[in-house]
Design a protein around this motif. Structure first.
Motif, mmCIF file in Angstrom:
data_model
loop_
_atom_site.group_PDB
_atom_site.id
_atom_site.type_symbol
_atom_site.label_atom_id
_atom_site.label_comp_id
_atom_site.label_asym_id
_atom_site.label_seq_id
_atom_site.Cartn_x
_atom_site.Cartn_y
_atom_site.Cartn_z
ATOM 1 N N ASP B 80 -26.322 -26.214 -1.084
ATOM 2 C CA ASP B 80 -26.394 -24.827 -1.565
ATOM 3 C C ASP B 80 -25.933 -24.781 -3.002
ATOM 4 O O ASP B 80 -25.068 -25.555 -3.385
ATOM 5 N N ALA B 81 -26.464 -23.843 -3.739
ATOM 6 C CA ALA B 81 -25.962 -23.659 -5.098
ATOM 7 C C ALA B 81 -24.551 -23.068 -5.054
ATOM 8 O O ALA B 81 -23.808 -23.173 -6.015
ATOM 9 N N ARG B 124 -12.237 -19.404 -12.271
ATOM 10 C CA ARG B 124 -12.744 -19.087 -10.934
ATOM 11 C C ARG B 124 -14.250 -19.369 -10.876
ATOM 12 O O ARG B 124 -15.005 -18.938 -11.737
ATOM 13 N N ALA B 125 -14.660 -20.093 -9.830
ATOM 14 C CA ALA B 125 -16.057 -20.527 -9.733
ATOM 15 C C ALA B 125 -17.009 -19.352 -9.565
ATOM 16 O O ALA B 125 -18.197 -19.461 -9.845
ATOM 17 N N GLY B 126 -16.492 -18.219 -9.104
ATOM 18 C CA GLY B 126 -17.326 -17.037 -8.946
ATOM 19 C C GLY B 126 -17.902 -16.545 -10.265
ATOM 20 O O GLY B 126 -18.890 -15.817 -10.294
ATOM 21 N N LEU B 130 -25.555 -19.737 -12.413
ATOM 22 C CA LEU B 130 -26.232 -20.533 -11.381
ATOM 23 C C LEU B 130 -26.244 -22.011 -11.749
ATOM 24 O O LEU B 130 -25.976 -22.885 -10.925
ATOM 25 N N GLY B 131 -26.518 -22.284 -13.010
ATOM 26 C CA GLY B 131 -26.577 -23.677 -13.464
ATOM 27 C C GLY B 131 -25.222 -24.371 -13.375
ATOM 28 O O GLY B 131 -25.136 -25.537 -12.975
ATOM 29 N N MET B 132 -24.153 -23.643 -13.723
ATOM 30 C CA MET B 132 -22.808 -24.237 -13.630
ATOM 31 C C MET B 132 -22.432 -24.476 -12.172
ATOM 32 O O MET B 132 -21.800 -25.482 -11.829
ATOM 33 N N GLY B 133 -22.829 -23.528 -11.305
ATOM 34 C CA GLY B 133 -22.585 -23.699 -9.878
ATOM 35 C C GLY B 133 -23.286 -24.951 -9.358
ATOM 36 O O GLY B 133 -22.733 -25.706 -8.561
ATOM 37 N N GLN B 134 -24.518 -25.144 -9.858
ATOM 38 C CA GLN B 134 -25.293 -26.319 -9.472
ATOM 39 C C GLN B 134 -24.578 -27.596 -9.917
ATOM 40 O O GLN B 134 -24.507 -28.573 -9.186
ATOM 41 N N ASN B 156 -32.833 -26.243 -9.548
ATOM 42 C CA ASN B 156 -32.824 -24.777 -9.478
ATOM 43 C C ASN B 156 -31.769 -24.187 -10.404
ATOM 44 O O ASN B 156 -30.604 -24.555 -10.326
ATOM 45 N N GLY B 157 -32.182 -23.286 -11.253
ATOM 46 C CA GLY B 157 -31.215 -22.570 -12.082
ATOM 47 C C GLY B 157 -30.755 -23.339 -13.306
ATOM 48 O O GLY B 157 -29.940 -22.847 -14.068
ATOM 49 N N LEU B 158 -31.256 -24.562 -13.491
ATOM 50 C CA LEU B 158 -30.842 -25.321 -14.670
ATOM 51 C C LEU B 158 -31.802 -25.051 -15.827
ATOM 52 O O LEU B 158 -32.988 -24.804 -15.631
ATOM 53 N N ASP B 159 -31.272 -25.135 -17.044
ATOM 54 C CA ASP B 159 -32.115 -24.999 -18.229
ATOM 55 C C ASP B 159 -32.820 -26.341 -18.472
ATOM 56 O O ASP B 159 -32.504 -27.341 -17.829
#
Lengths: 264, 314
Positions: B80-81, B124-126, B130-134, B156-159
């Motif tokens: 999951d992302a 905080r990861a929140g 999206l890319g950083m979460g990935q 997904n979500g990466l530049d």
């Protein structure tokens, strides 16, 4: 490439101690833990202060059957609600995002993950509960000494009442943890916890045979934290405690079954 | 090494994964390809022991996932992302995972460095994009330095820079002899990254092959014709037994006839030719055709624009 370590034996105990270290890190690394603990402590001491103050300077008659121990532990009722929320969040925090999938990838055996959570949350809240219960007792007695009968620990039944009340905070946290594991949603689980603790006594009140005395918060207030019987028909501290342990066990076993059976 | 054997999973009456057997070998990137809803994520979750299969099993290094002594040191996964608590920092998230498998704290700094999150590790990861979460998910997968890695739609979500980085990372990890399974619904992405392919549709295996072989076997030839008299040309082609189609720009696309045959046909019928170009179906087109019967969620009437224009000049 790492070398595969084939093993079919189950390293239960070692896995459990590692999982417990992880659960401890999970608990202390969340702001919600600090907030709920702050509310637990501040809420308890505030209500203990107000309740003890309200018992000062009454007539001799008013103090008939007065239980200074119970009076000084009143605040723990607030603490029991806040610490129950802490228990709920320790479990539902896994489900808000996909955290549970990371957790189970690291600890695939679900009974180990659940046991680690129960032990860490149970032990932490037990320590906090006992500290808070004794603090509340001494704080309350100090206020009561300004103009009301007081209790001391060496009076019969007082240590039992204070120590059991502390343990009850841990039991409320575990009840919340169990409900969290069953319901898996923060809002739903907190609602269920509030229903069991706040709503149930009101709903059961007035029904013949007084079934409200079996409700957790009533057991806590009237049976466990009391030295003098608070109400006719109240359960004894022993029976009340056994019942509460059974409620918690039921919630935790159901929660563990849900965790075991459902896909993550 | 990952081996699945007759893996089957139902959700209600729907068969999400259907008797899936394949193996993923070390040293190469294996692409796990299928349209949305074809069962890729469910399969990966079953390999990780998160979903229980209704039948069959998935083995990692010869064991079921929950039999692994130190699972994170053998298998890393990005599923999951957002497989982290939004209130916890990246560092603390990794700490929680590291504790369970006796992974030293210095490894946390290492993986944070690898994915480029060192500067924000204590936020905080929140708050992450999206890319950083990935990237945090990839850090978690790499944490135990595992020999087997699963990535579910990692780009997904990466530049674009992030996508390039993931491609290189996957190939480097495979080059170190690790077993890499990476899912995608985009075949062009897979053609750039993977060497082997496991293609599924509606939960069932369609192909298990190398990318080169897959392309060679399924690439179909066609010819693109531009003419001032398309209608006459189309009917002439029809009489010659071909089934031409007309692109929105007016060009005729016909397959099954060589360009030399078409040229002679034009001379014979005295038809003017402006352009006669051999073209081949794109990888994407091959993939669409192969999985067209197994696409779960189809938009209304996609064929009108998708089919002819998917042919590109070589």
């Amino acid at each position: 490439m790492t070398i595969a370590v084939p093993t079919t034996t189950r390293h239960w105990r070692s896995g459990l101690s590692h999982a417990m270290r992880s659960e401890w890190t999970k608990l202390v690394s969340l702001r919600s833990t600090k907030v709920t603990l702050l509310v637990t402590v501040a809420g308890t001491l505030l209500v203990t202060y107000l309740s003890s103050r309200s018992a000062l300077h009454h007539s001799r008659q008013w103090y008939q059957g007065f239980d200074p121990t119970n009076q000084s532990l009143t605040g723990l009722a607030v603490g029991s609600l806040a610490i129950g929320v802490l228990g709920v969040l320790a479990m539902t925090g896994e489900y808000g995002a996909g955290t549970i999938r990371s957790s189970l990838a690291a600890v695939p055996r679900r009974e180990v993950l659940m046991s680690a959570k129960v032990l860490v949350v149970g032990l932490c809240t037990l320590v906090i509960g006992e500290a808070l219960s004794f603090a509340s007792f001494f704080f309350g007695q100090a206020i009561l000494s300004g103009g009301a009968p007081t209790a001391t620990l060496n009076q019969p039944g007082v240590v039992r009442a204070v120590a059991l009340s502390g343990a009850f905070l841990a039991l409320f946290a575990l009840l919340g943890l169990g409900l969290g594991a069953i319901i898996r949603h923060t809002a739903g689980a907190i609602a269920a916890f509030a229903g069991v603790t706040l709503l149930l006594p009101i709903l059961l009140h007035g029904i013949s045979g007084d079934p409200a005395r079996f409700a957790p918060e009533i057991i806590f207030a009237n049976s466990v934290s009391a030295v003098v019987a608070q109400q006719a028909g109240a359960l004894s501290a022993t029976i009340g405690t056994v019942l509460m342990v059974m409620y918690c066990a039921a919630a935790l076993i159901m929660g563990a079954a849900v965790l075991n059976r459902r896909d993550a | 090494m990952i081996v699945t054997d007759g893996l089957t999973k139902h959700f209600g009456r729907k068969r999400a994964v259907d008797g899936l057997s394949f193996s993923v070998t070390p040293g190469v990137v294996t692409g796990f390809l299928g349209p949305n809803g074809s069962g890729k994520s469910t399969t990966m979750r079953m390999i990780m022991g998160l979903d229980a299969p209704d039948a069959g099993r998935a083995m990692v290094n010869g064991l079921l996932y929950d039999e692994l002594r130190w699972p994170l040191r053998e298998v890393g996964a990005l599923l999951d992302a957002t497989a982290f608590h939004p209130g916890r920092s990246a560092r603390n998230h990794l700490r929680c995972l590291a504790r369970t498998n006796e992974i030293p704290d210095r490894r946390i700094d290492e993986v944070l460095d690898i994915v480029g999150l060192t500067a924000v590790a204590d936020q905080r990861a929140g708050k992450y994009s999206l890319g950083m979460g990935q990237r945090l998910g990839i850090a978690a997968a790499l944490l135990g330095d595992p020999g087997v890695l699963l990535f579910d739609e990692p780009v997904n979500g990466l530049d674009p820079e992030g996508i390039r980085w993931v491609r290189h990372l996957l190939r480097d990890l495979a080059g170190e002899g690790r077993t890499i399974l990476v899912s995608s619904h985009l075949i062009n992405e897979m053609a750039l990254t993977a060497e082997r392919l496991v293609v599924i549709g509606r939960g069932a295996l369609i192909a298990e092959t190398s990318v080169d072989e897959f392309v060679a076997r399924h690439r179909s030839e066609a010819v693109r014709i531009v003419t001032p008299t398309p209608q006459r040309f189309v009917s002439a082609l029809g009489r010659a037994g071909a089934r031409p189609s007309v692109d929105p720009d007016g060009a005729i696309i016909v397959s099954g006839l060589a360009s030399s045959v078409i040229g002679e046909l034009a001379a014979e019928k005295a038809l003017t030719l402006h352009e006669l170009t051999p073209v081949h179906a794109s990888l994407e087109d091959v993939f669409m055709e192969l999985t067209s019967e197994s696409v779960e969620y189809r938009s209304l009437a996609p064929d009108a624009e998708a089919a002819p224009s998917a042919l590109v000049a070589r």
